[in-house]
Design a protein around this motif. Structure first.
Motif, short mmCIF file in Angstrom:
data_model
loop_
_atom_site.label_atom_id
_atom_site.label_comp_id
_atom_site.label_asym_id
_atom_site.label_seq_id
_atom_site.Cartn_x
_atom_site.Cartn_y
_atom_site.Cartn_z
N VAL A 1 0.69 -1.28 -0.04
CA VAL A 1 -0.15 0.16 -0.13
C VAL A 1 0.89 1.31 -0.07
O VAL A 1 1.66 1.45 1.10
CB VAL A 1 -0.87 0.05 1.14
N ASP A 2 0.82 2.08 -1.17
CA ASP A 2 1.52 3.13 -1.27
C ASP A 2 1.00 4.45 -0.80
O ASP A 2 -0.09 4.51 -0.74
CB ASP A 2 1.71 3.36 -2.81
N LYS A 3 1.87 5.00 0.41
CA LYS A 3 1.19 5.99 0.94
C LYS A 3 1.63 7.46 0.27
O LYS A 3 1.96 8.52 0.99
CB LYS A 3 1.90 6.14 2.41
N GLY A 4 1.51 7.37 -0.96
CA GLY A 4 1.81 8.62 -1.80
C GLY A 4 3.34 8.85 -1.99
O GLY A 4 4.01 9.85 -1.52
N ASN A 5 4.01 7.79 -2.14
CA ASN A 5 5.43 7.92 -2.14
C ASN A 5 6.02 8.16 -3.41
O ASN A 5 5.56 8.55 -4.49
CB ASN A 5 5.88 6.08 -2.25
N ASP A 6 7.38 8.93 -3.06
CA ASP A 6 8.17 9.52 -4.18
C ASP A 6 9.18 8.68 -4.49
O ASP A 6 10.10 8.46 -3.64
CB ASP A 6 8.57 10.85 -3.72
N TYR A 7 9.15 8.00 -5.29
CA TYR A 7 10.17 6.80 -5.68
C TYR A 7 11.76 7.43 -6.18
O TYR A 7 12.45 6.79 -6.37
CB TYR A 7 9.87 5.74 -6.63
N ASN A 8 11.69 8.98 -6.44
CA ASN A 8 12.70 9.46 -7.19
C ASN A 8 14.08 9.37 -6.53
O ASN A 8 15.23 9.07 -6.80
CB ASN A 8 12.63 10.93 -7.28
N MET A 9 13.99 9.28 -5.01
CA MET A 9 15.15 9.25 -4.29
C MET A 9 15.95 7.96 -4.37
O MET A 9 16.83 7.67 -3.68
CB MET A 9 14.94 9.49 -2.65
N LEU A 10 15.19 6.80 -4.71
CA LEU A 10 15.79 5.58 -5.00
C LEU A 10 16.39 5.30 -6.39
O LEU A 10 17.06 4.36 -6.49
CB LEU A 10 14.58 4.39 -4.79
N LYS A 11 16.03 6.26 -7.23
CA LYS A 11 16.66 6.05 -8.83
C LYS A 11 18.20 5.69 -8.71
O LYS A 11 18.28 4.62 -9.48
CB LYS A 11 16.11 7.32 -9.40
N ASP A 12 18.89 6.25 -8.16
CA ASP A 12 20.51 6.25 -8.22
C ASP A 12 20.80 4.85 -7.71
O ASP A 12 21.47 3.92 -8.54
CB ASP A 12 20.96 7.39 -7.42
#
Length: 448
Positions: free
Chosen positions: A355-366
């Motif tokens: 269950v995604d709580k409005g996640n920002d996945y950008n910080m995981l990209k690198d």
């Protein structure tokens, strides 16, 4: 027994039943109401104490006549019953606020988006090994209120969430620790990071010049929040990038912790039981608490070296055909998964989703680009994970059970790789809790 007034408790979990026990002991007329189903363990306990309760509903006539309401941290302030209580002017507080009135123990309160369970357990471990009479409660362990009712501790280490802090008003932390502030639970804070940060800063409310505040000098959001709310307490920052005069810092491979001039504790990071950059921070925070309490350097060093971390937090499950399986089911937000990936030294097959709580996945990209060879999604709706990482990894697979996810991850991994369950999401779409998710993963690994 109603001489004290009527206390209504919303939510009959560990904290609610503990609060009921303490309220009854203090002579209140007590009623417990849970909108969901009550676990048998807790309903039995309430029956044993002859405390009236209801489940599956909130009966307003039995609730709105309360002198005070103690609510479970999980119930948002937007819930209809909470709004009705506000209209009626009935005070709504947390279990921690209530129990804090009935103990004179010294309070060591630890909050932060990540690392608070580990830091709370490590701090408790150091204090206990040093021979202090200490209890562990809050978001972890047994209910604080139940311990106040039945034990006589001189110190408490309390893991405190932002939801608890929202319902704390007069309570004071003698030693407050803020580990970090990163986007989490923003659905409860109008999707504004500053609202969530303000909530975390309540950890220092009511502190005086005789109290202590420990914080991370490297955490951008904490520093921003400190410009809005200036602590009155004595402050001790910790940093791994710069030297600090009083507090903790890292110099090459050595941690320095000093709270008094000429009384410094030094320790090589290789001696720490907890490895990985984020754990250097957790160890520093615990170390400062120990030094503030004037524990012996020898004791602190020993405790930091022999500590065993909690289940479901970067827990090594097994090595099968040269592949390591790691259970980090407690990673229910993106930042926790970032920490997990940051501490990996091999190629990773990452199992994530839920269950995604409005996640920002950008910080995981690198980190995903540099370390992750495949992502196995474990959740009912994985679209946002596909959208976030389709350009970064060759393989993204959907699965709908821990068993299926584990088997597919095993086939995608090769000798020397790590299969990491670090979901970045809550577990409630397919599992009862993050513990249930972690246990099902561990069981599936053992079946391989």
């Amino acid at each position: 027994m109603a001489g004290q007034g009527r206390v209504v408790i919303l939510g009959a979990g560990e904290s609610g039943v503990g609060a009921a026990k303490l309220a009854q002991l203090k002579g209140f007329d007590v009623f417990v109401s849970d909108f969901g189903t009550i676990a048998e363990k807790y309903s039995t306990e309430l029956e044993k104490m002859s405390i009236p309760f209801e489940s599956g509903k909130h009966t307003e006539d039995l609730i709105l006549n309360a002198t005070e309401v103690i609510k479970s941290p999980g119930i948002p302030s937007s819930a209809p019953i909470i709004k009705n209580l506000a209209t009626k002017g009935v005070p709504v507080i947390s279990e921690i606020e209530f129990a804090g009135r009935y103990t004179n123990a010294r309070m060591i309160c630890i909050t932060g988006s990540n690392g608070k369970s580990t830091t709370s357990l490590l701090t408790y471990h150091i204090l206990k090994k040093a021979g202090l009479n200490v209890g562990l409660a809050g978001n972890i362990g047994h209910s604080f209120a139940a311990q106040v009712a039945t034990e006589h501790f001189d110190y408490y280490v309390l893991e405190i969430s932002s939801f608890m802090l929202d319902d704390m008003f007069k309570f004071k932390a003698d030693i407050a620790v803020l580990l970090n502030i990163t986007p989490d639970h923003l659905d409860r804070y109008d999707y504004k990071l500053e609202n969530y940060a303000a909530s975390k800063m309540r950890i220092i409310q009511n502190q005086t010049a005789n109290d202590v505040f420990i914080y991370c000098a490297d955490d951008e959001e904490s520093i921003k929040a400190l410009q809005q709310t200036v602590p009155l307490a004595k402050t001790y920052p910790f940093s791994i990038v710069k030297q600090v005069e009083a507090g903790a810092f890292l110099d090459d491979q050595t941690i320095h912790i000093n709270t008094e001039p000429n009384n410094s504790l030094t320790m090589s990071i290789s001696e720490l039981a907890l490895q990985g950059k984020h754990n250097i921070y957790n160890s520093m925070a615990s170390g400062i608490v120990a030094k503030v309490l004037e524990l012996r350097n020898e004791t602190i060093r020993e405790s930091m070296g022999d500590f065993k971390n909690i289940e479901h937090r970067l827990e090594h499950v097994a090595k099968i055909s040269g592949i390591d399986f790691i259970n980090d089911s407690k990673a229910t937000n993106v930042n926790s998964t970032w920490y997990a990936l940051e501490s990996m030294t091999t190629d990773v097959v990452l199992i994530m989703g839920g269950v995604d709580k409005g996640n920002d996945y950008n910080m995981l990209k690198d980190l995903v680009q540099s370390k992750v060879k495949a992502i196995v999604c474990l959740g009912k709706n994985n679209k946002r994970i596909h959208d976030a990482f389709e350009d970064d990894v060759d393989v993204i697979v959907n699965t709908f059970s821990a068993e299926e996810a584990t088997q597919i991850a095993f086939h995608l991994a090769k000798r020397g790789d790590t299969v990491l369950l670090s979901p970045a999401c809550a577990s409630f779409d397919l599992f009862k809790s993050y513990e249930d998710r972690g246990n099902q993963f561990k069981a599936a690994v053992k079946e391989l």
